[in-house]
Motif scaffolding. Structure first.
Motif, PDB file in Angstrom:
ATOM      1  N   PHE A 113       0.824  -1.212   0.000  1.00  0.00           N
ATOM      2  CA  PHE A 113       0.000   0.000   0.000  1.00  0.00           C
ATOM      3  C   PHE A 113       0.859   1.264   0.000  1.00  0.00           C
ATOM      4  O   PHE A 113       0.610   2.188  -0.768  1.00  0.00           O
ATOM      5  N   ILE A 114       1.868   1.317   0.862  1.00  0.00           N
ATOM      6  CA  ILE A 114       2.635   2.565   0.987  1.00  0.00           C
ATOM      7  C   ILE A 114       3.589   2.808  -0.185  1.00  0.00           C
ATOM      8  O   ILE A 114       4.060   3.918  -0.367  1.00  0.00           O
ATOM      9  N   ARG A 115       3.834   1.788  -0.978  1.00  0.00           N
ATOM     10  CA  ARG A 115       4.675   2.000  -2.172  1.00  0.00           C
ATOM     11  C   ARG A 115       3.927   2.779  -3.251  1.00  0.00           C
ATOM     12  O   ARG A 115       4.538   3.262  -4.197  1.00  0.00           O
ATOM     13  N   PRO A 144      -2.200   6.616  -2.281  1.00  0.00           N
ATOM     14  CA  PRO A 144      -3.210   7.209  -3.157  1.00  0.00           C
ATOM     15  C   PRO A 144      -3.309   8.729  -3.050  1.00  0.00           C
ATOM     16  O   PRO A 144      -3.855   9.380  -3.937  1.00  0.00           O
ATOM     17  N   CYS A 145      -2.812   9.300  -1.942  1.00  0.00           N
ATOM     18  CA  CYS A 145      -2.907  10.737  -1.730  1.00  0.00           C
ATOM     19  C   CYS A 145      -1.971  11.131  -0.585  1.00  0.00           C
ATOM     20  O   CYS A 145      -1.353  10.271   0.046  1.00  0.00           O
ATOM     21  N   MET A 175       4.697  13.039   0.369  1.00  0.00           N
ATOM     22  CA  MET A 175       4.939  13.298   1.791  1.00  0.00           C
ATOM     23  C   MET A 175       5.467  14.720   1.957  1.00  0.00           C
ATOM     24  O   MET A 175       6.479  15.095   1.377  1.00  0.00           O
ATOM     25  N   SER A 176       4.749  15.505   2.745  1.00  0.00           N
ATOM     26  CA  SER A 176       5.187  16.884   2.968  1.00  0.00           C
ATOM     27  C   SER A 176       5.868  16.985   4.335  1.00  0.00           C
ATOM     28  O   SER A 176       5.785  16.079   5.158  1.00  0.00           O
ATOM     29  N   LYS A 177       6.502  18.117   4.572  1.00  0.00           N
ATOM     30  CA  LYS A 177       7.160  18.343   5.864  1.00  0.00           C
ATOM     31  C   LYS A 177       6.144  18.540   6.978  1.00  0.00           C
ATOM     32  O   LYS A 177       6.492  18.481   8.146  1.00  0.00           O
TER      33      LYS A 177
END
Length: 177
Positions: free
Chosen positions: A100-102, A105-106, A135-137
């Motif tokens: 899933f994490i590879r 979806p958003c 992935m944001s800070k």
């Protein structure tokens, strides 16, 4: 198990069959106090089990919930429990967390991992999350793990910003550098 705070406080959550190690009430309450305001936020619950962590987030205002659990024996209970979060958009994926994490979806505001304690690839999962371009800070990642595991302060692109101990386990907080 009961939801510890927020608008669903005190509601009972069913425990699914199979292996499960629900997070202690004290740890959940403390974690969400640290996370703060969750109004209109998104929450990803990896290794969801009963869904208690996503329900705690919804109880505090999270509106978009994703839950990932590999053990299909837990699906009926997970779907039943998530009916509590009627005001939230809920997505449940019965699949391997690493898969899933590879392909997230958003983007998410909060990501929580609570892998089985003997799970060997905790740092790998964090590393994969830290490398995701979505992935944001601002995204805060939490991981619950046993005291015997020594997760580093820096894992790939992630930096630990907080660490709490609860009995024989730790809760690590990570952000992208």
């Amino acid at each position: 198990m009961r939801i510890t705070s927020g608008k669903y406080r005190g509601l009972r959550v069913q425990c699914p069959p199979g292996e499960i190690r629900p997070a202690m009430d004290r740890m959940r309450e403390s974690m969400f106090a640290i996370l703060g305001n969750m109004q209109e936020c998104s929450f990803l619950d990896l290794f969801a089990g009963s869904g208690i962590m996503a329900l705690e987030a919804a109880s505090r205002g999270a509106k978009k919930l994703y839950l990932v659990e590999k053990d299909k024996r837990k699906s009926k209970t997970l779907y039943t429990n998530m009916k509590i979060a009627q005001e939230a958009e809920v997505q449940i994926r019965m699949m391997d967390v690493q898969r899933f994490i590879r392909a997230l979806p958003c983007a998410f505001d909060f990501i929580h991992l609570d892998p089985p304690f003997p799970f060997p690839n905790k740092e790998l999962l964090l590393d994969i999350l830290g490398c995701d371009p979505q992935m944001s800070k601002e995204t805060l990642i939490t991981i619950h793990y046993p005291k015997e595991d020594d997760l580093g302060e820096k894992i790939g692109n992630l930096q630990r910003c907080n660490l709490r101990q609860y009995g024989r386990s730790f809760l690590g907080f990570y952000r992208k550098m």
